[in-house]
Design an enzyme around this catalytic site. Structure first.
Site, PDB file in Angstrom:
ATOM      1  N   ASP A 193      -9.055  -0.400   4.369  1.00 39.06           N
ATOM      2  CA  ASP A 193      -8.762   0.422   3.301  1.00 39.06           C
ATOM      3  C   ASP A 193      -8.211  -0.623   2.293  1.00 39.06           C
ATOM      4  O   ASP A 193      -7.899  -1.831   2.711  1.00 39.06           O
ATOM      5  CB  ASP A 193      -7.963   1.616   3.633  1.00 39.06           C
ATOM      6  CG  ASP A 193      -7.387   2.278   2.219  1.00 39.06           C
ATOM      7  OD1 ASP A 193      -8.370   2.708   1.586  1.00 39.06           O
ATOM      8  OD2 ASP A 193      -6.370   2.505   2.172  1.00 39.06           O
ATOM      9  N   ASP A 239      -6.604   0.413  -1.510  1.00 41.92           N
ATOM     10  CA  ASP A 239      -5.266   0.877  -2.067  1.00 41.92           C
ATOM     11  C   ASP A 239      -4.305   1.240  -0.962  1.00 41.92           C
ATOM     12  O   ASP A 239      -4.579   2.091  -0.119  1.00 41.92           O
ATOM     13  CB  ASP A 239      -5.473   2.122  -2.967  1.00 41.92           C
ATOM     14  CG  ASP A 239      -6.184   1.301  -4.450  1.00 41.92           C
ATOM     15  OD1 ASP A 239      -5.561   0.924  -5.277  1.00 41.92           O
ATOM     16  OD2 ASP A 239      -7.592   1.847  -4.292  1.00 41.92           O
ATOM     17  N   ASP A 297      -3.869   3.834   4.958  1.00 41.88           N
ATOM     18  CA  ASP A 297      -2.658   4.448   4.669  1.00 41.88           C
ATOM     19  C   ASP A 297      -2.593   5.767   4.508  1.00 41.88           C
ATOM     20  O   ASP A 297      -1.568   6.497   4.147  1.00 41.88           O
ATOM     21  CB  ASP A 297      -1.909   3.664   3.495  1.00 41.88           C
ATOM     22  CG  ASP A 297      -2.806   3.983   2.107  1.00 41.88           C
ATOM     23  OD1 ASP A 297      -3.908   3.749   2.021  1.00 41.88           O
ATOM     24  OD2 ASP A 297      -1.896   4.333   1.124  1.00 41.88           O
TER      25      ASP A 297
END
Length: 252
Positions: free
Chosen positions: A21, A23, A199
């Site tokens: 991922d 961000d 996240d």
């Protein structure tokens, strides 16, 4: 369920494929999404890991691939943008769009007046997805959700997803898990074991797919997750990536 902090296993260059991922995983979250940056040394590690993995490294993000290219230049990489609605299945390929922006025109119009009237909410138009941001204004989460749900009511084939301080609308039937599954059907990912770092709640789709494929899911930061391992924060991700890149240097 919540897992304790468990370091991911060491990458096997001949066996693993690495999915990241962006961000909240490679870069810290910012109030202004355009203000993020990745250090040159961290970018060099990604270049090294991509080489070690024979190209089996991809970035899966809610951002557009054009934005990822700008932040990660000069690295050229496989990518899924807008949660898989944009796809570049190998580093040298062109970007393929799985849906056009016109499908969201009714929602754009429905969002216009409510968002103009609500200070603190901001619309990001990705073409194939619309994102309502309320970063720094957590008290507006409910209002943002209501505005989005009203806008999509009666419009078929759309999905609403919640992430860090955002509510996102895009075409149904696509998520990071499905995007990852597609990558795993062809070279250089074919036959490898996926390792995915993310996240956000949107990354749970990828964690579920990784578990189905017998791979390794790594949750970055706190919160419940289906991931099998966990790293504390973005800096922990880069420390782990540094160890993996250094291991390649030692092997040489």
């Amino acid at each position: 369920m919540f897992q304790t902090m468990t370091m991911p296993p060491t990458l096997d260059p001949a066996r693993h494929a690495l999915f990241l991922d962006f961000d909240g995983t490679l870069v810290e979250l910012r109030d202004d999404p355009q203000a993020v940056a990745i250090d040159a040394a961290e970018l060099d590690r990604l270049v090294e890991l991509q080489s070690r993995l024979s190209g089996a490294l991809a970035v899966l993000s809610g951002r557009r691939i054009a934005d990822l290219d700008r932040f990660l230049a000069p690295l050229r990489f496989a990518a899924a943008g807008v949660h898989g609605l944009e796809r570049r299945e190998a580093a040298e390929d062109d970007v393929v769009h799985l849906a056009g922006p016109s499908i969201l025109d009714p929602v754009r119009e429905a969002l216009r007046q409510p968002l103009e009237a609500e200070e603190g909410l901001r619309l990001e138009d990705k073409g194939t997805a619309l994102v309502v941001h309320y970063r720094g204004r957590s008290e507006l989460k409910t209002r943002a959700t209501v505005i989005v749900e009203d806008a999509v009511r009666g419009v078929p084939d759309l999905a609403v997803m919640h992430g860090h301080d955002i509510v996102e609308i895009h075409v149904a039937g696509m998520d990071k898990g499905r995007a990852l599954a597609s990558f795993m059907t062809h070279e250089p990912f074919l036959g490898r074991v996926p390792v995915y770092l993310g996240d956000d709640t949107t990354d749970e789709f990828a964690f579920a797919e990784v578990a189905r494929l017998g791979g390794v899911g790594v949750k970055v930061g706190p919160g419940e997750s289906a991931a099998s391992h966990r790293l504390a924060a973005v800096d922990s991700v880069h420390r782990w990536l540094a160890l993996e890149a250094d291991a390649g240097g030692e092997a040489n």
